[in-house]
Scaffold this motif. Structure first.
Motif, PDB file in Angstrom:
ATOM      1  N   PRO A 156       0.803  -1.233   0.000  1.00 14.16           N
ATOM      2  CA  PRO A 156       0.000   0.000   0.000  1.00 14.16           C
ATOM      3  C   PRO A 156       0.832   1.278   0.000  1.00 14.16           C
ATOM      4  O   PRO A 156       0.301   2.354  -0.294  1.00 14.16           O
ATOM      5  CB  PRO A 156      -0.829  -0.115   1.287  1.00 14.16           C
ATOM      6  CG  PRO A 156      -0.853  -1.575   1.597  1.00 14.16           C
ATOM      7  CD  PRO A 156       0.472  -2.088   1.149  1.00 14.16           C
ATOM      8  N   LEU A 157       2.123   1.188   0.346  1.00 11.32           N
ATOM      9  CA  LEU A 157       2.958   2.386   0.370  1.00 11.32           C
ATOM     10  C   LEU A 157       3.185   2.966  -1.019  1.00 11.32           C
ATOM     11  O   LEU A 157       3.609   4.113  -1.149  1.00 11.32           O
ATOM     12  CB  LEU A 157       4.312   2.064   1.028  1.00 11.32           C
ATOM     13  CG  LEU A 157       4.282   1.717   2.518  1.00 11.32           C
ATOM     14  CD1 LEU A 157       5.672   1.349   3.007  1.00 11.32           C
ATOM     15  CD2 LEU A 157       3.734   2.888   3.336  1.00 11.32           C
ATOM     16  N   ARG A 158       2.891   2.174  -2.049  1.00 12.39           N
ATOM     17  CA  ARG A 158       3.010   2.702  -3.415  1.00 12.39           C
ATOM     18  C   ARG A 158       2.120   3.918  -3.612  1.00 12.39           C
ATOM     19  O   ARG A 158       2.453   4.825  -4.385  1.00 12.39           O
ATOM     20  CB  ARG A 158       2.602   1.629  -4.421  1.00 12.39           C
ATOM     21  CG  ARG A 158       3.545   0.437  -4.561  1.00 12.39           C
ATOM     22  CD  ARG A 158       2.897  -0.589  -5.464  1.00 12.39           C
ATOM     23  NE  ARG A 158       3.682  -1.789  -5.628  1.00 12.39           N
ATOM     24  CZ  ARG A 158       4.476  -2.025  -6.668  1.00 12.39           C
ATOM     25  NH1 ARG A 158       4.601  -1.125  -7.618  1.00 12.39           N
ATOM     26  NH2 ARG A 158       5.156  -3.160  -6.756  1.00 12.39           N
ATOM     27  N   GLU A 159       0.981   3.926  -2.916  1.00 12.77           N
ATOM     28  CA  GLU A 159       0.009   5.003  -3.084  1.00 12.77           C
ATOM     29  C   GLU A 159       0.210   6.136  -2.076  1.00 12.77           C
ATOM     30  O   GLU A 159      -0.571   7.087  -2.048  1.00 12.77           O
ATOM     31  CB  GLU A 159      -1.400   4.434  -2.933  1.00 12.77           C
ATOM     32  CG  GLU A 159      -1.692   3.300  -3.910  1.00 12.77           C
ATOM     33  CD  GLU A 159      -3.029   2.641  -3.643  1.00 12.77           C
ATOM     34  OE1 GLU A 159      -3.729   3.114  -2.710  1.00 12.77           O
ATOM     35  OE2 GLU A 159      -3.372   1.671  -4.332  1.00 12.77           O
ATOM     36  N   SER A 160       1.252   6.017  -1.240  1.00 14.47           N
ATOM     37  CA  SER A 160       1.482   7.043  -0.221  1.00 14.47           C
ATOM     38  C   SER A 160       1.930   8.351  -0.868  1.00 14.47           C
ATOM     39  O   SER A 160       2.680   8.360  -1.849  1.00 14.47           O
ATOM     40  CB  SER A 160       2.555   6.567   0.759  1.00 14.47           C
ATOM     41  OG  SER A 160       2.938   7.597   1.625  1.00 14.47           O
ATOM     42  N   ARG A 161       1.474   9.460  -0.306  1.00 15.41           N
ATOM     43  CA  ARG A 161       1.904  10.773  -0.783  1.00 15.41           C
ATOM     44  C   ARG A 161       3.125  11.287  -0.038  1.00 15.41           C
ATOM     45  O   ARG A 161       3.863  12.129  -0.551  1.00 15.41           O
ATOM     46  CB  ARG A 161       0.750  11.768  -0.615  1.00 15.41           C
ATOM     47  CG  ARG A 161      -0.486  11.421  -1.434  1.00 15.41           C
ATOM     48  CD  ARG A 161      -1.594  12.440  -1.194  1.00 15.41           C
ATOM     49  NE  ARG A 161      -2.799  12.118  -1.964  1.00 15.41           N
ATOM     50  CZ  ARG A 161      -3.923  12.833  -1.907  1.00 15.41           C
ATOM     51  NH1 ARG A 161      -3.992  13.911  -1.096  1.00 15.41           N
ATOM     52  NH2 ARG A 161      -4.973  12.477  -2.635  1.00 15.41           N
ATOM     53  N   VAL A 165       8.015  11.941  -1.024  1.00 14.23           N
ATOM     54  CA  VAL A 165       8.706  13.154  -0.571  1.00 14.23           C
ATOM     55  C   VAL A 165       9.949  12.787   0.233  1.00 14.23           C
ATOM     56  O   VAL A 165      11.039  13.353   0.044  1.00 14.23           O
ATOM     57  CB  VAL A 165       7.752  14.027   0.271  1.00 14.23           C
ATOM     58  CG1 VAL A 165       8.486  15.245   0.824  1.00 14.23           C
ATOM     59  CG2 VAL A 165       6.548  14.450  -0.559  1.00 14.23           C
ATOM     60  N   ILE A 166       9.807  11.802   1.143  1.00 17.14           N
ATOM     61  CA  ILE A 166      10.944  11.355   1.956  1.00 17.14           C
ATOM     62  C   ILE A 166      12.022  10.734   1.079  1.00 17.14           C
ATOM     63  O   ILE A 166      13.219  11.030   1.221  1.00 17.14           O
ATOM     64  CB  ILE A 166      10.469  10.360   3.033  1.00 17.14           C
ATOM     65  CG1 ILE A 166       9.461  11.025   3.981  1.00 17.14           C
ATOM     66  CG2 ILE A 166      11.661   9.806   3.815  1.00 17.14           C
ATOM     67  CD1 ILE A 166       8.836  10.072   4.975  1.00 17.14           C
ATOM     68  N   ILE A 167      11.595   9.879   0.142  1.00 15.91           N
ATOM     69  CA  ILE A 167      12.552   9.215  -0.742  1.00 15.91           C
ATOM     70  C   ILE A 167      13.298  10.240  -1.595  1.00 15.91           C
ATOM     71  O   ILE A 167      14.519  10.147  -1.773  1.00 15.91           O
ATOM     72  CB  ILE A 167      11.828   8.184  -1.633  1.00 15.91           C
ATOM     73  CG1 ILE A 167      11.243   7.054  -0.776  1.00 15.91           C
ATOM     74  CG2 ILE A 167      12.786   7.617  -2.680  1.00 15.91           C
ATOM     75  CD1 ILE A 167      12.258   6.268   0.000  1.00 15.91           C
ATOM     76  N   ASN A 168      12.568  11.215  -2.132  1.00 15.90           N
ATOM     77  CA  ASN A 168      13.213  12.245  -2.950  1.00 15.90           C
ATOM     78  C   ASN A 168      14.224  13.042  -2.143  1.00 15.90           C
ATOM     79  O   ASN A 168      15.310  13.391  -2.643  1.00 15.90           O
ATOM     80  CB  ASN A 168      12.159  13.192  -3.546  1.00 15.90           C
ATOM     81  CG  ASN A 168      11.347  12.515  -4.630  1.00 15.90           C
ATOM     82  OD1 ASN A 168      11.824  11.576  -5.266  1.00 15.90           O
ATOM     83  ND2 ASN A 168      10.117  12.978  -4.845  1.00 15.90           N
ATOM     84  N   TYR A 169      13.867  13.353  -0.890  1.00  9.11           N
ATOM     85  CA  TYR A 169      14.809  14.096  -0.054  1.00  9.11           C
ATOM     86  C   TYR A 169      16.076  13.288   0.213  1.00  9.11           C
ATOM     87  O   TYR A 169      17.196  13.789   0.079  1.00  9.11           O
ATOM     88  CB  TYR A 169      14.153  14.485   1.270  1.00  9.11           C
ATOM     89  CG  TYR A 169      15.135  15.110   2.247  1.00  9.11           C
ATOM     90  CD1 TYR A 169      15.540  16.429   2.100  1.00  9.11           C
ATOM     91  CD2 TYR A 169      15.673  14.353   3.286  1.00  9.11           C
ATOM     92  CE1 TYR A 169      16.460  16.986   2.970  1.00  9.11           C
ATOM     93  CE2 TYR A 169      16.598  14.899   4.160  1.00  9.11           C
ATOM     94  CZ  TYR A 169      16.983  16.228   3.997  1.00  9.11           C
ATOM     95  OH  TYR A 169      17.906  16.780   4.856  1.00  9.11           O
ATOM     96  N   ALA A 203      11.957  -3.900  -4.205  1.00  6.36           N
ATOM     97  CA  ALA A 203      11.211  -4.801  -5.087  1.00  6.36           C
ATOM     98  C   ALA A 203       9.816  -4.262  -5.382  1.00  6.36           C
ATOM     99  O   ALA A 203       9.221  -4.587  -6.424  1.00  6.36           O
ATOM    100  CB  ALA A 203      11.104  -6.182  -4.459  1.00  6.36           C
ATOM    101  N   ARG A 204       9.265  -3.439  -4.498  1.00  8.54           N
ATOM    102  CA  ARG A 204       7.958  -2.824  -4.714  1.00  8.54           C
ATOM    103  C   ARG A 204       8.071  -1.466  -5.403  1.00  8.54           C
ATOM    104  O   ARG A 204       7.076  -0.765  -5.542  1.00  8.54           O
ATOM    105  CB  ARG A 204       7.234  -2.656  -3.370  1.00  8.54           C
ATOM    106  CG  ARG A 204       6.859  -3.957  -2.682  1.00  8.54           C
ATOM    107  CD  ARG A 204       5.877  -4.747  -3.541  1.00  8.54           C
ATOM    108  NE  ARG A 204       5.297  -5.891  -2.876  1.00  8.54           N
ATOM    109  CZ  ARG A 204       5.845  -7.097  -2.772  1.00  8.54           C
ATOM    110  NH1 ARG A 204       7.050  -7.304  -3.285  1.00  8.54           N
ATOM    111  NH2 ARG A 204       5.212  -8.088  -2.185  1.00  8.54           N
ATOM    112  N   GLY A 205       9.289  -1.104  -5.801  1.00  7.76           N
ATOM    113  CA  GLY A 205       9.486   0.165  -6.485  1.00  7.76           C
ATOM    114  C   GLY A 205       9.452   1.360  -5.562  1.00  7.76           C
ATOM    115  O   GLY A 205       9.317   2.503  -6.023  1.00  7.76           O
ATOM    116  N   LEU A 206       9.583   1.138  -4.259  1.00  4.01           N
ATOM    117  CA  LEU A 206       9.501   2.240  -3.293  1.00  4.01           C
ATOM    118  C   LEU A 206      10.851   2.881  -3.029  1.00  4.01           C
ATOM    119  O   LEU A 206      10.914   4.044  -2.603  1.00  4.01           O
ATOM    120  CB  LEU A 206       8.910   1.711  -1.971  1.00  4.01           C
ATOM    121  CG  LEU A 206       7.502   1.119  -2.082  1.00  4.01           C
ATOM    122  CD1 LEU A 206       7.100   0.467  -0.766  1.00  4.01           C
ATOM    123  CD2 LEU A 206       6.505   2.199  -2.469  1.00  4.01           C
ATOM    124  N   VAL A 207      11.928   2.146  -3.239  1.00  5.93           N
ATOM    125  CA  VAL A 207      13.278   2.669  -3.020  1.00  5.93           C
ATOM    126  C   VAL A 207      14.070   2.509  -4.316  1.00  5.93           C
ATOM    127  O   VAL A 207      14.257   1.373  -4.783  1.00  5.93           O
ATOM    128  CB  VAL A 207      13.995   1.930  -1.867  1.00  5.93           C
ATOM    129  CG1 VAL A 207      15.435   2.396  -1.746  1.00  5.93           C
ATOM    130  CG2 VAL A 207      13.256   2.144  -0.560  1.00  5.93           C
TER     131      VAL A 207
END
Length: 554
Positions: A156-161, A165-169, A203-207
């Motif tokens: 579900p973190l894929r849909e997090s807003r 922002v945290i990853i980009n920072y 693996a979920r594309g979050l990082v």
């Protein structure tokens, strides 16, 4: 699904990952620890064998930290050189990296097989080695299951807003990402667990892969920090290996981070996907540390040893030193003060004996040679305390001593003698039973073990009553203690009768452990009698003791 619910699921999955890793590690340590230690001692002298042995141990323990502390203790004892120990730990870090690689494969079919087989083995036998093997299998099953749960919980973190922002920072501030990863790894107390978490998120594309590699480097620094922090209480010689590993890993991680930021090398050569790139970067980094660390291991350990010799703090005041200081020689001329000092010292003996009495039954259940040696060392401490108290009592001025003070002197001396005898029974009798049980691989029947545990619990409870009587001299507590002695006699008789009934029924385990069972009952009964006799002077003074039996209560 709300963000808080997602975090709860993710936290639970990570907690299961940490617990499963611990289950595997403790299972291997308990079942095969002695064998692995013996094998390790003979292979560390050859650098290549040391690397291989360290890697194999890390795979077995699921932890390079455990290997670092183990090898550090060998180096501190002079069994191996610090340089050879550091090489082995570098190999352990590489082995730990291969554990991460192994756990990234699709092992979902192993989950039910490992859980079922491990549970069946654990419940079907009482043999220690087999039970620990079952524990290992259950831990492996839970470990793989936790990785699946982490993947599901992070979906579900894929849909997090907020997460983008945290990853980009962090992607724009690699130093902060590096330090956060190091801190998180130290908090997890497992670099394997943290890197697996990052890989699962990738693996979920979050990082993204670039940020993931930075966090992997931070995790490697944090992994070295774990062992260095856990070795704080060890002697300086034993800390050389964990600290040397931290130095090499820290320098290597910072150099790799600098090269990653300045040159931005392509990561495609490490794999076709982000998870593979992270895992292969972790393996490549640790392989490079092994290759580059081999020629510098001696230089690093010598530098750490020199620093440790200068930075070593003054020896701390031990509990034994504090107890010895209670026997103030300046108070010998004043009997009341001197007896108060002796009472304080005897309290220390009581505390040590209570620890011994508590630990001996834990060793019956889970024998461990290091803890057995520690228990024997406690008996040596009791002997030294007893000798110091006896000499101090002999030096107290008797000219101005009242009748009550003379009586108290005899009570304290007699109690100290009995406490020393209790310590001797625990170490010279019961600890011998533990060694015999370990060497022969014996186990008690569930009924027999339950009876011994209940008997021991009663003795431990009576020990605490005896210590209270010694300090408070309370007659009601003393009465309760002696009555408990009579009840203990009945419990001991019933326990022995039930054991003989099992022997008549032909219970195989009862036959194998009969001598151990009966000897343990006898030892516990003897300990209880010695402790109960501490109450006799108080009862005799109150006129509540007639001959060898209690007077009938009024």
């Amino acid at each position: 699904m709300t963000g808080s619910v997602v975090l709860v699921h993710l936290a639970g999955a990570v907690a299961l990952l940490l617990w499963a890793t611990r289950m595997v590690r403790t299972g291997v340590e308990r079942a095969y620890g002695d064998v692995l230690r013996r094998k390790l001692r003979g292979t560390l002298k050859n650098p290549l064998l040391a690397v291989a042995a360290g890697g194999a141990l890390a795979i077995a323990f699921q932890s390079a930290t455990a290997v670092s502390l183990l090898v550090g203790s060998f180096a501190g004892s002079g069994i191996v050189s610090s340089a050879a120990g550091l090489v082995a730990v570098l190999g352990a870090d590489l082995g730990s990296a291969f554990v991460v690689k192994l756990l990234t494969f699709d092992l979902s079919l192993l989950v039910p097989a490992a859980l079922f087989t491990g549970t069946a083995i654990f419940l079907a036998t009482e043999r220690r080695a087999w039970r620990q093997f079952g524990r290992i299998l259950v831990g492996v099953g839970l470990l793989i299951l936790s990785l699946q749960l982490i993947g599901d919980a992070s979906e579900p973190l894929r849909e997090s807003r907020i997460l983008p922002v945290i990853i980009n920072y962090l992607s724009g501030d690699p130093i902060t990402a590096f330090l956060i990863a190091a801190l998180a790894t130290w908090l997890f107390h497992s670099s394997v667990a943290f890197i697996l978490l990052v890989v699962a998120l990738a693996a979920r594309g979050l990082v993204p892969a670039e940020l993931g590699v930075v966090m992997v480097l931070g995790a490697n620094l944090g992994g070295g920090l774990i062992a260095a922090m856990l070795s704080r209480a060890m002697p300086p010689a034993s800390r050389t290996v964990p600290l040397g590993n931290l130095v090499i890993r820290g320098i290597g991680a910072m150099l790799a981070l600098t090269g990653l930021v300045w040159f931005a090398p392509p990561l495609d050569m490490l794999g076709a996907s982000a998870p593979l790139q992270l895992v292969h970067a972790h393996i490549a980094f640790n392989l490079a540390l092994v290759i580059l660390g081999l020629p510098f291991a001696g230089l690093v350990t010598r530098g750490v040893e020199r620093w440790a010799s200068y930075a070593a703090p003054a020896a701390p005041v031990t509990l034994e030193d504090k107890e010895a200081s209670a026997l103030d020689p300046e108070a010998l001329g004043t009997p009341s003060r001197a007896l108060a000092n002796v009472t304080r010292a005897v309290v220390g003996v009581c505390e040590t004996v209570e620890v011994m009495l508590k630990n001996i039954m834990e060793l019956y259940e889970e024998p461990d040679r290091a803890r057995m040696d520690a228990l024997a060392a406690l008996d040596d401490r009791v002997d030294r305390k007893h000798a110091a108290i006896k000499l101090y009592l002999a030096r107290i001025t008797t000219d101005d001593m009242s009748e009550d003070e003379e009586r108290r002197t005899g009570e304290l001396l007699d109690a100290c003698v009995k406490l020393e005898q209790v310590g001797d029974i625990i170490v010279r009798n019961m600890l011998v039973h533990v060694k015999k049980k370990l060497d022969r691989g014996l186990t008690f029947t569930p009924e027999g073990w339950r009876e011994l545990s209940n008997l021991h619990a009663s003795v431990l409870s009576n020990a605490r009553l005896a210590f209270n009587v010694l300090i408070s001299r309370d007659s009601s507590t003393a009465l309760q203690l002696v009555r408990e002695k009579d009840r203990m006699r009945d419990i001991e008789r019933e326990t022995s009768q039930r054991h003989f009934e099992r022997l008549r029924e032909g219970a195989k385990k009862s036959l194998e452990t009969s001598t151990l069972h009966l000897d343990t009952i006898r030892d516990l009964k003897q300990i209880n009698s010695l402790l109960a006799s501490i109450a006799y002077p108080v009862l005799e003074e109150q006129g509540l003791l007639g001959g060898t039996r209690l007077k009938a209560a009024e």
